[in-house]
Design an enzyme around this catalytic site. Structure first.
Site, PDB file in Angstrom:
ATOM      1  N   ASP A 169     -35.633 119.702  83.891  1.00  0.00           N
ATOM      2  CA  ASP A 169     -37.085 119.503  83.952  1.00  0.00           C
ATOM      3  C   ASP A 169     -37.468 119.527  85.431  1.00  0.00           C
ATOM      4  OD1 ASP A 169     -39.662 118.503  84.073  1.00  0.00           O
ATOM      5  OD2 ASP A 169     -39.257 116.681  82.923  1.00  0.00           O
ATOM      6  N   TRP A 228     -38.969 109.993  82.823  1.00  0.00           N
ATOM      7  CA  TRP A 228     -39.061 111.285  82.118  1.00  0.00           C
ATOM      8  C   TRP A 228     -37.719 111.694  81.545  1.00  0.00           C
ATOM      9  CZ3 TRP A 228     -43.628 111.712  80.641  1.00  0.00           C
ATOM     10  CH2 TRP A 228     -44.725 111.451  81.475  1.00  0.00           C
ATOM     11  N   LYS A 252     -48.447 119.708  87.694  1.00  0.00           N
ATOM     12  CA  LYS A 252     -48.042 119.001  88.900  1.00  0.00           C
ATOM     13  C   LYS A 252     -48.163 119.920  90.116  1.00  0.00           C
ATOM     14  CE  LYS A 252     -47.120 115.717  86.144  1.00  0.00           C
ATOM     15  NZ  LYS A 252     -45.891 115.308  85.495  1.00  0.00           N
TER      16      LYS A 252
HETATM   17  C1  PLP Z   1     -45.523 114.701  84.217  1.00  0.00           C
HETATM   18  C2  PLP Z   1     -44.114 114.927  83.854  1.00  0.00           C
HETATM   19  C3  PLP Z   1     -43.715 115.081  82.515  1.00  0.00           C
HETATM   20  C4  PLP Z   1     -44.690 114.994  81.349  1.00  0.00           C
HETATM   21  O1  PLP Z   1     -45.498 116.102  81.345  1.00  0.00           O
HETATM   22  P1  PLP Z   1     -46.546 116.366  80.154  1.00  0.00           P
HETATM   23  O2  PLP Z   1     -46.933 117.773  80.415  1.00  0.00           O
HETATM   24  O3  PLP Z   1     -47.642 115.373  80.315  1.00  0.00           O
HETATM   25  O4  PLP Z   1     -45.832 116.198  78.865  1.00  0.00           O
HETATM   26  C5  PLP Z   1     -42.386 115.325  82.252  1.00  0.00           C
HETATM   27  N1  PLP Z   1     -41.493 115.405  83.230  1.00  0.00           N
HETATM   28  C6  PLP Z   1     -41.830 115.255  84.541  1.00  0.00           C
HETATM   29  C7  PLP Z   1     -40.793 115.352  85.588  1.00  0.00           C
HETATM   30  C8  PLP Z   1     -43.150 115.002  84.878  1.00  0.00           C
HETATM   31  O5  PLP Z   1     -43.488 114.842  86.160  1.00  0.00           O
END
Ligand code: PLP
Length: 360
Positions: free
Chosen positions: A171, A101, A195
Site C-alpha cells: 500500500d 492501515w 493523498k
Molecule cells: C488514507 C489511507 C488509506 C485509506 O484510504 P481510503 O481511500 O480512504 O480507503 C489506506 N492506506 C493508507 C496508507 C492511507 O494513507
C-alpha cells in the site's frame, strides 16, 4: 480569501497549475463543448484521457509490460479485501503491521484466510519500522503485505523486506510518485490517489499479470475480481472518470517537474527543512525514529496537549491549515506531499520558530 498552505493528510493539496488547467477546461474540454464530467466514458475524447494517463504513469514509474495498471474505485480500503480475495490461493498471507492501515488490511484479510502478523511496531506506538531482513515468512504464504509509508505515524520503509521469494504487496497511498520505485520488486503496488495524486474516488492498482487469474476465492464479486478490470482496461463499468482525468494532469505535472528523481530531490529538500528544525527546537519534537522518517507525513508534539491545541489554532489563523495530528495519536502532523511548495514548509517552520519564542 486566497489559498492557504494545506497540510492535510488526505484529501490533500494538489498542484495549483493542475487546478487552474482543470478550471479552464471545466465548461468545454478540448473543443468537445462539454465538461469531462458530462462525457461518455466510451467516447473518443475520454479514451484519449485514460490512455494518456496510463501511458504517462507507466513512463514515470518505469512500469514493465508484464504489469497492468488499473484505475478502480472503493479507495485503498477496498483493496484490503480485494487483495486476499484474488491472491489467497493457499488461504494464507503474512503481514508486517506498522500502523493503523496495515492493521486494518491484516484484520480484513483474516476474514478470508490465515493472516499471520510476522512483525509489528505496535509496542512503541508504531514509531519505527521493524527489522525486516530475516522474517519468519510462512511457507504457505501467498504474499507478504506492507504499508510502505505510514500516513498516521510518519514512518517509511527505507528498504523493502526480504520476502524470501514470496510476492510483495504494498500500500503506497501516501508515498505514491514521491520518489523513484523499482516496480519489479512488487507483485502489487496500490494506493488511493487522494493523498499524493488526485481527488478521492480513484485507487490505482499496479499488478503483475501472473497474479490476475479467474482462480479467486469462491463468492468474489465480479467487480472485485482484478481480471474483470484488467480485461476491460479499467472500463468494465463507468470508471471514476473525472478523478482519472485529474490524475492524468498530475502525471503530466510531475513529468514537467522532471519526473520521480526530481520529485524525490524536491521532497527531500522540503522534509529536511522541517526535520532539521524539529531536531534543534526547544519546544517541538518529532515522534519517529530518525532512520525511518517519512518524507511525506511529519508528526510532531510539544509534549503539552494544551500547547498543541493552541499551536494548531494559531497556525490556522496564519494560513497554515490541517496541522492537527490524527485522532489516534494527537499532537501535530504536517503532510508535505509532492504538491506542497517549499514556500509552504518554510512558512510553517518560520511560524513554529515564532511560536516557540512566544511559548518557551
Ligand atoms: C488514507 C489511507 C488509506 C485509506 O484510504 P481510503 O481511500 O480512504 O480507503 C489506506 N492506506 C493508507 C496508507 C492511507 O494513507
Amino acid at each position: 480569501m486566497g489559498r492557504v498552505y494545506n497540510f492535510s493528510a488526505g484529501p490533500a493539496v494538489l498542484p495549483e497549475a493542475v487546478l487552474k488547467s482543470a478550471a479552464e477546461e471545466m465548461l468545454d474540454y478540448n473543443g468537445t463543448g462539454m465538461s469531462v464530467m458530462e462525457m461518455s466514458h466510451r467516447s473518443k475524447a475520454y479514451d484519449e484521457i485514460i490512455k494518456t494517463a496510463e501511458r504517462d504513469l507507466r513512463e514515470l514509474m518505469g512500469i514493465p509490460d508484464n504489469y497492468k495498471v488499473l484505475f478502480l474505485q472503493g479507495g485503498a480500503s477496498q483493496q484490503f479485501a480485494m487483495i486476499p480475495m484474488n491472491l489467497m490461493k493457499n488461504k494464507a498471507a503474512d503481514f508486517i503491521v506498522t500502523g493503523q492501515w496495515a492493521k486494518k488490511a491484516y484484520q480484513e484479510a483474516a476474514r478470508y484466510g490465515k493472516a499471520n502478523k510476522i512483525a509489528s511496531s505496535e509496542d512503541k506506538t508504531f514509531s519505527y519500522i521493524p527489522d525486516c531482513s530475516d522474517l519468519p515468512i510462512s511457507e504457505d504464504a501467498d504474499y507478504v503485505y506492507i504499508c510502505e509509508n505510514n500516513t498516521i505515524y510518519g514512518t517509511k520503509f527505507k528498504e523493502l523486506p526480504d520476502t524470501k521469494g514470496k510476492t510483495l504487496v504494498a500500500d503506497v497511498s501516501s508515498c505514491f510518485l514521491s520518489e523513484p520505485v523499482d516496480v519489479t520488486k512488487y507483485g502489487i503496488i496500490y494506493g488511493g490517489v487522494q493523498k499524493n495524486i488526485g481527488p478521492a474516488g480513484v485507487v490505482v492498482v499496479i499488478i503483475r499479470e501472473d497474479l490476475i487469474t479467474e482462480d479467486v476465492l469462491p463468492g468474489t464479486p465480479t467487480m472485485l475480481t482484478y481480471k474483470t478490470h484488467a480485461d476491460a482496461e479499467s472500463l468494465y463499468n463507468t470508471p471514476p472518470a473525472y478523478g482519472i482525468y485529474i490524475c492524468g494532469k498530475v502525471f503530466k505535472w510531475i513529468k514537467e517537474m522532471g519526473g520521480l528523481e526530481a520529485m524525490k530531490a524536491h521532497n527531500e529538500k522540503k522534509a529536511k527543512i522541517l526535520y532539521d528544525f524539529l531536531d534543534e527546537s526547544r519546544l517541538f519534537k518529532g515522534t519517529v525514529v530518525k532512520e525511518d522518517r517519512s518524507l511525506m507525513n511529519v508528526p510532531f508534539v510539544t509534549g503539552n496537549e494544551e500547547l498543541d491545541a493552541k499551536f494548531v489554532k494559531e497556525a490556522k489563523a496564519a494560513g497554515l491549515e490541517n496541522l492537527k495530528g490524527h485522532r489516534s495519536v494527537g499532537g501535530m502532523r504536517a503532510s508535505i506531499y509532492n504538491a506542497m511548495p517549499i514556500e509552504g514548509v518554510e512558512a510553517l517552520v518560520a511560524f513554529m520558530r515564532k511560536f516557540e519564542e512566544a511559548n518557551v
